[in-house]
Each structure stands twice: as C-alpha cells, then as structure tokens.
Design a protein around this motif. Structure first.
Motif, PDB file in Angstrom:
ATOM      1  N   GLN A 195     -55.802 -23.088 -21.649  1.00 30.83           N
ATOM      2  CA  GLN A 195     -56.740 -22.692 -22.695  1.00 30.83           C
ATOM      3  C   GLN A 195     -57.487 -21.442 -22.209  1.00 30.83           C
ATOM      4  OE1 GLN A 195     -57.619 -24.012 -25.875  1.00 30.83           O
ATOM      5  NE2 GLN A 195     -55.659 -25.082 -25.653  1.00 30.83           N
ATOM      6  N   ASN A 196     -57.890 -20.622 -23.156  1.00 35.13           N
ATOM      7  CA  ASN A 196     -58.618 -19.421 -22.751  1.00 35.13           C
ATOM      8  C   ASN A 196     -60.025 -19.402 -23.319  1.00 35.13           C
ATOM      9  OD1 ASN A 196     -57.544 -18.598 -25.488  1.00 35.13           O
ATOM     10  ND2 ASN A 196     -58.630 -16.715 -24.949  1.00 35.13           N
ATOM     11  N   GLY A 197     -60.903 -18.704 -22.628  1.00 32.76           N
ATOM     12  CA  GLY A 197     -62.253 -18.441 -23.094  1.00 32.76           C
ATOM     13  C   GLY A 197     -62.440 -16.947 -23.177  1.00 32.76           C
ATOM     14  N   TYR A 198     -63.270 -16.517 -24.105  1.00 38.27           N
ATOM     15  CA  TYR A 198     -63.389 -15.080 -24.362  1.00 38.27           C
ATOM     16  C   TYR A 198     -64.836 -14.702 -24.631  1.00 38.27           C
ATOM     17  CZ  TYR A 198     -63.378 -10.734 -26.987  1.00 38.27           C
ATOM     18  OH  TYR A 198     -63.662  -9.477 -27.430  1.00 38.27           O
ATOM     19  N   ILE A 199     -65.212 -13.502 -24.191  1.00 39.38           N
ATOM     20  CA  ILE A 199     -66.500 -12.923 -24.530  1.00 39.38           C
ATOM     21  C   ILE A 199     -66.347 -11.401 -24.455  1.00 39.38           C
ATOM     22  CG2 ILE A 199     -67.462 -12.916 -22.177  1.00 39.38           C
ATOM     23  CD1 ILE A 199     -70.133 -13.896 -23.513  1.00 39.38           C
ATOM     24  N   GLY A 200     -67.096 -10.671 -25.280  1.00 39.66           N
ATOM     25  CA  GLY A 200     -66.856  -9.227 -25.371  1.00 39.66           C
ATOM     26  C   GLY A 200     -68.100  -8.386 -25.535  1.00 39.66           C
ATOM     27  N   PRO A 201     -68.933  -8.242 -24.502  1.00 42.05           N
ATOM     28  CA  PRO A 201     -70.160  -7.447 -24.628  1.00 42.05           C
ATOM     29  C   PRO A 201     -69.873  -5.958 -24.811  1.00 42.05           C
ATOM     30  CG  PRO A 201     -69.746  -7.984 -22.336  1.00 42.05           C
ATOM     31  CD  PRO A 201     -68.733  -8.744 -23.130  1.00 42.05           C
ATOM     32  N   GLY A 202     -70.701  -5.294 -25.644  1.00 40.40           N
ATOM     33  CA  GLY A 202     -70.542  -3.863 -25.859  1.00 40.40           C
ATOM     34  C   GLY A 202     -71.799  -3.265 -26.450  1.00 40.40           C
ATOM     35  N   ALA A 203     -71.879  -1.938 -26.486  1.00 40.85           N
ATOM     36  CA  ALA A 203     -73.072  -1.264 -26.999  1.00 40.85           C
ATOM     37  C   ALA A 203     -72.761   0.179 -27.359  1.00 40.85           C
ATOM     38  CB  ALA A 203     -74.206  -1.305 -25.972  1.00 40.85           C
ATOM     39  N   MET A 204     -73.636   0.787 -28.165  1.00 34.98           N
ATOM     40  CA  MET A 204     -73.580   2.225 -28.415  1.00 34.98           C
ATOM     41  C   MET A 204     -74.433   2.895 -27.342  1.00 34.98           C
ATOM     42  SD  MET A 204     -74.246   4.483 -31.882  1.00 34.98           S
ATOM     43  CE  MET A 204     -76.022   4.723 -31.731  1.00 34.98           C
ATOM     44  N   MET A 205     -73.866   2.960 -26.142  1.00 33.65           N
ATOM     45  CA  MET A 205     -74.533   3.532 -24.982  1.00 33.65           C
ATOM     46  C   MET A 205     -73.481   4.193 -24.095  1.00 33.65           C
ATOM     47  SD  MET A 205     -77.123   0.373 -23.925  1.00 33.65           S
ATOM     48  CE  MET A 205     -77.951   1.290 -22.621  1.00 33.65           C
ATOM     49  N   GLY A 206     -73.931   4.947 -23.120  1.00 35.86           N
ATOM     50  CA  GLY A 206     -73.041   5.472 -22.113  1.00 35.86           C
ATOM     51  C   GLY A 206     -72.771   4.424 -21.044  1.00 35.86           C
ATOM     52  N   PHE A 207     -72.248   4.873 -19.894  1.00 33.39           N
ATOM     53  CA  PHE A 207     -71.899   3.944 -18.815  1.00 33.39           C
ATOM     54  C   PHE A 207     -73.124   3.217 -18.268  1.00 33.39           C
ATOM     55  CE2 PHE A 207     -70.414   2.841 -14.497  1.00 33.39           C
ATOM     56  CZ  PHE A 207     -69.229   2.181 -14.830  1.00 33.39           C
ATOM     57  N   GLU A 208     -74.327   3.705 -18.599  1.00 33.17           N
ATOM     58  CA  GLU A 208     -75.548   3.022 -18.158  1.00 33.17           C
ATOM     59  C   GLU A 208     -75.670   1.622 -18.750  1.00 33.17           C
ATOM     60  OE1 GLU A 208     -76.740   5.302 -21.910  1.00 33.17           O
ATOM     61  OE2 GLU A 208     -75.520   5.681 -20.116  1.00 33.17           O
ATOM     62  N   PHE A 209     -74.875   1.323 -19.787  1.00 35.54           N
ATOM     63  CA  PHE A 209     -74.883  -0.027 -20.361  1.00 35.54           C
ATOM     64  C   PHE A 209     -74.666  -1.088 -19.285  1.00 35.54           C
ATOM     65  CE2 PHE A 209     -72.086  -3.427 -22.254  1.00 35.54           C
ATOM     66  CZ  PHE A 209     -73.100  -4.114 -22.916  1.00 35.54           C
ATOM     67  N   TYR A 210     -73.803  -0.780 -18.323  1.00 32.94           N
ATOM     68  CA  TYR A 210     -73.451  -1.787 -17.311  1.00 32.94           C
ATOM     69  C   TYR A 210     -74.559  -2.005 -16.282  1.00 32.94           C
ATOM     70  CZ  TYR A 210     -69.127  -1.388 -19.749  1.00 32.94           C
ATOM     71  OH  TYR A 210     -68.194  -1.389 -20.763  1.00 32.94           O
ATOM     72  N   ASP A 211     -75.572  -1.154 -16.323  1.00 26.07           N
ATOM     73  CA  ASP A 211     -76.767  -1.386 -15.505  1.00 26.07           C
ATOM     74  C   ASP A 211     -77.745  -2.327 -16.207  1.00 26.07           C
ATOM     75  OD1 ASP A 211     -75.845   0.423 -13.576  1.00 26.07           O
ATOM     76  OD2 ASP A 211     -76.795   2.128 -14.594  1.00 26.07           O
ATOM     77  N   THR A 212     -77.529  -2.583 -17.500  1.00 25.14           N
ATOM     78  CA  THR A 212     -78.467  -3.383 -18.290  1.00 25.14           C
ATOM     79  C   THR A 212     -78.009  -4.817 -18.497  1.00 25.14           C
ATOM     80  OG1 THR A 212     -77.519  -2.878 -20.487  1.00 25.14           O
ATOM     81  CG2 THR A 212     -79.063  -1.259 -19.549  1.00 25.14           C
ATOM     82  N   ILE A 213     -76.779  -5.160 -18.103  1.00 30.83           N
ATOM     83  CA  ILE A 213     -76.266  -6.507 -18.329  1.00 30.83           C
ATOM     84  C   ILE A 213     -75.884  -7.156 -17.003  1.00 30.83           C
ATOM     85  CG2 ILE A 213     -75.451  -5.949 -20.643  1.00 30.83           C
ATOM     86  CD1 ILE A 213     -72.586  -5.891 -19.494  1.00 30.83           C
ATOM     87  N   ASP A 214     -75.780  -8.482 -17.044  1.00 31.59           N
ATOM     88  CA  ASP A 214     -75.379  -9.266 -15.870  1.00 31.59           C
ATOM     89  C   ASP A 214     -73.870  -9.475 -15.935  1.00 31.59           C
ATOM     90  OD1 ASP A 214     -74.871 -11.145 -13.916  1.00 31.59           O
ATOM     91  OD2 ASP A 214     -76.550 -12.451 -14.444  1.00 31.59           O
ATOM     92  N   LEU A 215     -73.120  -8.665 -15.218  1.00 32.20           N
ATOM     93  CA  LEU A 215     -71.671  -8.742 -15.263  1.00 32.20           C
ATOM     94  C   LEU A 215     -71.160 -10.100 -14.799  1.00 32.20           C
ATOM     95  CD1 LEU A 215     -70.869  -5.187 -13.855  1.00 32.20           C
ATOM     96  CD2 LEU A 215     -70.480  -5.969 -16.202  1.00 32.20           C
ATOM     97  N   ASP A 216     -71.818 -10.682 -13.792  1.00 28.45           N
ATOM     98  CA  ASP A 216     -71.393 -11.991 -13.284  1.00 28.45           C
ATOM     99  C   ASP A 216     -71.530 -13.067 -14.363  1.00 28.45           C
ATOM    100  OD1 ASP A 216     -70.802 -10.938 -10.794  1.00 28.45           O
ATOM    101  OD2 ASP A 216     -72.789 -11.358  -9.990  1.00 28.45           O
ATOM    102  N   TYR A 217     -72.601 -12.992 -15.155  1.00 26.67           N
ATOM    103  CA  TYR A 217     -72.788 -13.969 -16.227  1.00 26.67           C
ATOM    104  C   TYR A 217     -71.612 -13.930 -17.196  1.00 26.67           C
ATOM    105  CZ  TYR A 217     -74.121 -15.669 -20.807  1.00 26.67           C
ATOM    106  OH  TYR A 217     -74.102 -16.304 -22.033  1.00 26.67           O
ATOM    107  N   PHE A 218     -71.182 -12.762 -17.597  1.00 29.47           N
ATOM    108  CA  PHE A 218     -70.124 -12.671 -18.595  1.00 29.47           C
ATOM    109  C   PHE A 218     -68.789 -13.165 -18.038  1.00 29.47           C
ATOM    110  CE2 PHE A 218     -73.228  -9.732 -20.464  1.00 29.47           C
ATOM    111  CZ  PHE A 218     -73.270 -10.245 -21.749  1.00 29.47           C
ATOM    112  N   GLY A 219     -68.505 -12.901 -16.773  1.00 26.34           N
ATOM    113  CA  GLY A 219     -67.296 -13.450 -16.172  1.00 26.34           C
ATOM    114  C   GLY A 219     -67.320 -14.966 -16.133  1.00 26.34           C
ATOM    115  N   ARG A 220     -68.481 -15.521 -15.739  1.00 28.26           N
ATOM    116  CA  ARG A 220     -68.609 -16.990 -15.657  1.00 28.26           C
ATOM    117  C   ARG A 220     -68.583 -17.629 -17.048  1.00 28.26           C
ATOM    118  NH1 ARG A 220     -72.692 -15.524 -11.831  1.00 28.26           N
ATOM    119  NH2 ARG A 220     -74.264 -15.897 -13.447  1.00 28.26           N
ATOM    120  N   GLU A 221     -69.161 -16.956 -18.033  1.00 28.01           N
ATOM    121  CA  GLU A 221     -69.224 -17.522 -19.380  1.00 28.01           C
ATOM    122  C   GLU A 221     -67.828 -17.641 -19.993  1.00 28.01           C
ATOM    123  OE1 GLU A 221     -70.930 -19.104 -22.927  1.00 28.01           O
ATOM    124  OE2 GLU A 221     -71.470 -19.075 -20.799  1.00 28.01           O
ATOM    125  N   ALA A 222     -66.990 -16.638 -19.803  1.00 26.02           N
ATOM    126  CA  ALA A 222     -65.613 -16.739 -20.280  1.00 26.02           C
ATOM    127  C   ALA A 222     -64.880 -17.869 -19.571  1.00 26.02           C
ATOM    128  CB  ALA A 222     -64.886 -15.414 -20.059  1.00 26.02           C
TER     129      ALA A 222
END
Length: 459
Positions: free
Chosen positions: A183-210
């Motif tokens: 079975q698979n789990g999926y999540i897809g965070p995104g924004a109308m921002m530059g690469f600085e978007f990845y400084d504003t989110i918890d990357l580990d959370y999104f990996g664990r949530e999927a």
C-alpha cells in the motif's frame, strides 16, 4: 519577450481584420523535474518553453492560435489568418499598450541560482525520514518540481502586465510491504515561492507522514458499502468540494446552462454553515497568481455565503456572455491553450467545531483522511471519488483503518447535508485538468461532516 511595438501591431491587425477584442499572451518558462526512488535518480529534466498565444473575439465567440516563432512577419501573418476564419469587417480603434505594469514578486532563492545538489539534498532528506519510519517501508519515491514562469499579457482594452510566477513542490510517495501486500501513502507540499520554501517546512515530517499513511493502509481491512455519515479531514480533503461543486461554479459551465447552479444566484444551495471561497490572491499559496492569465488582478471570490449562492468564477469571454464582471479566474496551462474560467485556491471557510468534537458526535461513519482522485459531471453534479486513506468511526471514536472506499453523490446534495464544520482550515496542493490544460490549484477546508452519504466499498 517580444517588443511593445510588435504587440501593438498584432492587436491593431486583429481589430483591422474583424476582431472586436484581441489579446497577446507571451510566456517564457523554465522548469526542473527530478524523480528519485530510494537512492536512484530515475529522471532529471531541466527545460525551457517559450511561445506566444493570440486570441481574438468576434462577439461572443473567439479564435485562438499560438507559435514559437516570434518574428514580426510570422506574428502578423498568423493573426490575419486567425481573423480570416470569421471574415468580418474591422475597425481601427485600439488602446495602445505602453509600458507593462509589473506584479513581479522576487524570490529569495531563485531556482536558477540553486544547485542540482541542493535540490537532491532536499529529496534525500525526505527519503531518509520516510525509510526510517518503519521497516515495512521498502520504497520511497520523491518527485521534485520547480518552475519560473515569466508572462506578459496585453489586450485591446489597454491591459499590459507582466508577471513572474515561482512555483515548487514535492510529490512524496511511500510504499509499505507486509507479507506481499503493498500500500502507498502520499503527500505533496508546494507553494508559490522560490527555493526558500524548503526553509519554511519540516521535510522530515512530510517523509514520515507519507510513510505513516502507507503503514496504516497496509494493515487495513476493506471498507463496507452503505449509507453513513462521512467526516472529511482538513487540507486536501477539500478536493471533494473542488470536484463536486467547484467545477459547476465555473462560468465555462454556468454560461452554457450546463451546471446544476445555473440561474440560481441568491438561492439557497447549501447548509447555513457552508461558505465556499475561491481566492487566487493568498500570499505564497500553490494555486495563487498575482494576475490571472488574462491580466486581471486575482482576488477573493465568495461563491457561496452561509448557504446562499453568491457568485461564479468568471473569465473574460464568459463575462461577455453572462453580462457579469470578471473575477480574476481566467487560467491556462501555457501559451498553447486559450484561457477559460478555472479555480485557484478553493476552500470552505472555518466553522466553530473542533475536529475532536466532530468525531465524538458521530456514532457511526467513515473518517476520510486523504482523497485520491475523483470526477464530476458539472451538468448534474454527480461525482465519484476514490479514498486514499480512511478509518471507521464507531461510537464517537476512530477505530480500524479501511481501504477501497469510494464516495458517491451529487454536489448539490452534499452541500445541504454538511452539518458540522471544524475550526482547523488548511489548504492542500494539487493539479486540475480541464479544457485549458493542467493548472496548479489549492483545495482546502476544515474538518467537515456530511450527515449521510453513499459510501462504496469492497464488502
């Protein structure tokens, strides 16, 4: 980008040869697409696409063409050919375009100045966090996207604007394998921002949530079919209302009478606690635009207010047909498509109940955590959705995970059956596919309960 002088000549030619409105859309787009499965790079693409779209109105109909050849000779030639379709007498009046208004919001970290290795580092961090969640996770698939879209829009009404849209997103899939069941789990965070978007989110959370979603579903039993209460969680659960109701509120359907909401302005179409909004002006939101693809400033459009139908999403052509104002809802995938009315960030406004209160007040029902995909007939409002992650609610508590659930109904009916709305509004990210191509959209809501709904299942 082509010169102001050439743009003026295109517009003048269109009016001279029979058009009563003309528009030029110039696009220069750069994007990156990287896919990594565990530690293997499966795809890495850097691309540039450039072109010009020309649209001419003849009353309440139009003709459209596009090209990659931006020579003056070619652009004037194809404009004349476009107008020859209708063979009408022209005029000479055109409001000249001068210098474009700029709605550009500069990114803090432009993708073009961000190295490939920095992008790979983001992907690898997500993969590492997902793989470490549980030994059942045997595959993490992460797709990284970024795009810088530079557009210039000019028309014979005197509109002349330029916009720069920076978008980025991760599409994260985790695959859990237990005894041959995957079975698979999926999540897809995104924004109308530059690469600085990845400084504003918890990357580990999104990996664990999927990974969490995949592990829950690999142990799930099949869902029972029947009539029951359905609680749809906040965030991308709003895709339900995007599909079931949103498309039926687009002028492209309403103007033709091909919508269940045609001719119902001012009428009660939903529960008193439902306010449905489309807002393309939310700062940094994935579905936002500074101006729409017709050069109109985006804004907050209240479609349904406290259950009463308040408005539609209206583009320039359908504004003519309906004799109603444009709403900043003209959208297209690229210069290869003529724009039409489409959603931006569509959501149900927050209510007063907490998520826990909604679950505790539900004796028996289905809790929908994530919706996978769906389809709708805008004429009838009939929809069908597959559910990616769901749980049974029994005696006011979440119990076992279930898989194979589908949600079936009509947009008009479920709007009236919403009897609890949460206070936890969140907007998820996705894509919408329709007449003017694939576009970025936000779909959101707080946790919402539909008192009675048809649930399809495998038992």
């Amino acid at each position: 980008m082509i010169t102001t002088n050439i743009i003026n000549k295109i517009l003048q030619t269109a009016i001279k040869y029979g058009g009563d409105f003309a528009e030029v859309f110039v696009e220069d787009k750069f994007n990156t697409n990287i896919s990594v499965s565990n530690s293997n790079v499966e795809k890495g693409i850097v691309a540039n696409d450039y072109g010009i779209g020309i649209r001419v109105f003849f009353g309440k109909t139009f003709a459209y063409t596009y090209t990659n050849n931006d020579s003056e000779e070619n652009l004037i030639k194809i404009t004349r050919e476009l107008c020859s379709i209708y063979k009408k007498n022209g005029t000479t009046f055109v409001k000249p375009v001068l210098e474009p208004l700029s709605y550009i919001k500069e990114a803090k970290k432009y993708f073009s100045k961000t190295s490939y290795n920095q992008k790979i580092d983001v992907i690898n961090q997500v993969i590492s966090s997902g793989k470490s969640y549980d030994k059942a996770i045997d595959r993490m698939l992460v797709r990284y996207l970024d795009e810088e879209q530079n557009v210039l829009i000019a028309n014979t009404d005197g509109v002349f604007v330029q916009d720069k849209r920076n978008k980025t997103r991760l599409l994260i899939s985790a695959y859990a394998n237990k005894n041959g069941v995957v079975q698979n789990g999926y999540i897809g965070p995104g924004a109308m921002m530059g690469f600085e978007f990845y400084d504003t989110i918890d990357l580990d959370y999104f990996g664990r949530e999927a990974a969490r979603s995949a592990c829950d579903m690999v142990d799930a039993d099949y869902c029972e079919a029947g009539q029951m209460s359905v609680v749809v969680d906040n965030g991308f659960g709003g895709l339900l209302f995007h599909e079931a109701c949103g498309h039926s509120l687009e002028a492209s359907s309403v103007a033709k009478g091909n919508s269940e909401f045609s001719g119902k302005l001012g009428q009660k179409v939903a529960s008193d606690i439902v306010t449905l909004v489309d807002d393309g002006s939310i700062e940094n939101a994935w579905g936002s635009l500074n101006v729409d693809d017709e050069g109109t400033k985006t804004k907050k459009n209240i479609l349904i207010k406290n259950g009463i139908l308040n408005g539609y999403m209206i583009d320039k052509l359908n504004s003519r047909i309906m004799n109603m104002d444009e709403t900043g809802s003209g959208r297209r995938e690229s210069y290869k498509y003529a724009p039409t009315s489409r959603m931006t960030n569509t959501y149900i406004e927050a209510g007063k109940s907490t998520r826990d209160e909604i679950i505790q007040n539900t004796e028996r029902g289905l809790f929908v955590k994530n919706i996978n995909a769906g389809s709708v007939n805008p004429v009838t409002g009939e929809f069908n959705f597959s559910v990616a992650e769901s749980y049974m609610i029994e005696n006011g508590k979440l119990t076992k995970p279930v898989k194979g659930a589908t949600l079936i109904g009509t947009g008009g009916s479920i709007l009236k059956l919403v009897d609890m709305v949460g206070d936890n509004l969140s907007i998820g990210q996705g894509y919408c596919y329709s007449a003017s191509g694939a576009i970025y959209i936000g779909a959101g809501q707080p946790t919402v309960r539909i008192s009675n709904m048809t649930v399809g299942g495998m038992k």
